[in-house]
Design an enzyme around this catalytic site. Structure first.
Site, PDB file in Angstrom:
ATOM      1  N   SER A 149       0.792  -1.125   0.080  1.00  0.00           N
ATOM      2  CA  SER A 149       0.019  -0.095   0.030  1.00  0.00           C
ATOM      3  C   SER A 149       0.962   1.157  -0.081  1.00  0.00           C
ATOM      4  CB  SER A 149      -0.948   0.058   1.226  1.00  0.00           C
ATOM      5  OG  SER A 149      -1.400   1.284   1.250  1.00  0.00           O
ATOM      6  N   TYR A 162      -1.973  -0.115  10.385  1.00  0.00           N
ATOM      7  CA  TYR A 162      -2.247  -0.728   9.121  1.00  0.00           C
ATOM      8  C   TYR A 162      -0.837  -0.080   8.298  1.00  0.00           C
ATOM      9  CZ  TYR A 162      -3.737  -1.333   4.361  1.00  0.00           C
ATOM     10  OH  TYR A 162      -3.877  -1.482   2.978  1.00  0.00           O
TER      11      TYR A 162
END
Length: 250
Positions: A149, A162
């Protein structure tokens, strides 16, 4: 020039494992690779999602397709994944590590919550890479694609846990590529920006509007990037690919 001259490595007949393949980006990857003739083993953690994915993918699959339910956040779940791989496929050519869950900040959560997200977003990647490499080494070739990501670099304040897992995937992919290069195994890291999936906890209409406004990607965009990485000639390693919506200014 024939476009196939630029994408010489067909996935047709290749044996593929896709983690988190029943929804979102994972489902789009399974659908695209299966439509191109790959033999795909994939899993997710909910039975209904699996049934929905199989209903979408089976009609267009040109290779073998095997889906099942597994929890990649546990040691037993990982063992079951590779049991299925060994039973369904003669060998393993490609691993696409995609399974992940969203998570917010480190405060006001339990240790068990943190352990759960680390197990899925990080440890499952490491464990699946280990399982794949032991199988690929025997053939002297293979390709691992880790879906990361852009959060690993943007490091937004709204999701520190995250961010930590995706930053770890970035570092791990860089080191792993150096570790397995001598075995003929490629490692590619794909880092998407915002994508219209269930991980984005916004109303469907809002997400569709963002896609229309070029503020959000579609899962098929990431699937196409995976196919691009896998289709390059043997001499060419795509080691890192960042993809963001045109108007996500990060």
């Amino acid at each position: 020039m024939n476009i196939q001259d630029l994408l010489p490595q067909s996935v047709s007949g290749k044996n593929v494992l896709v983690t988190g393949g029943t929804t979102g980006i994972g489902r789009a990857i399974v659908l695209l690779l299966a439509s191109q003739g790959a033999n795909v083993v994939f899993f997710g953690h909910e039975e209904q999602h699996l049934k929905d994915a199989l209903a979408d993918i089976l009609p267009i699959a040109k290779g073998k397709l095997f889906g099942f339910v597994a929890d990649c956040g546990t040691e037993d779940g990982i063992a079951d994944v590779f049991k299925q791989v060994d039973e369904k496929l003669e060998h393993l050519d490609i691993l696409v590590n995609n399974a992940a869950i969203g998570f917010g900040n480190a405060t006001d959560v339990s240790y068990n919550d943190l352990q759960h997200v680390l197990n899925i977003n990080l440890l499952s990647y490491l464990a699946c890479c280990g399982g794949a490499i032991t199988r690929m080494e025997k053939n002297g070739s293979g390709h691992i694609v880790n879906i990361g990501s852009l959060s690993a670099q943007v490091r937004e304040a709204t999701g520190s846990v995250y961010v930590a897992t995706k930053a770890a995937i970035r570092a791990y992919s860089e080191a792993l590529r150096k570790e397995v290069n001598k075995h003929g195994i490629k490692v590619s890291l794909i880092e998407p920006g915002a994508v219209d999936t269930d991980m984005q906890q916004k109303p469907t209409e809002e997400k569709l509007k963002k896609v229309e406004n070029e503020e959000m990607l579609q899962a098929t965009d990431i699937a196409a990037a995976v196919l691009y990485c896998l289709s390059q000639p043997k001499r060419c390693d795509v080691i890192e690919l960042k993809i963001r919506p045109h108007l996500q200014l990060i």
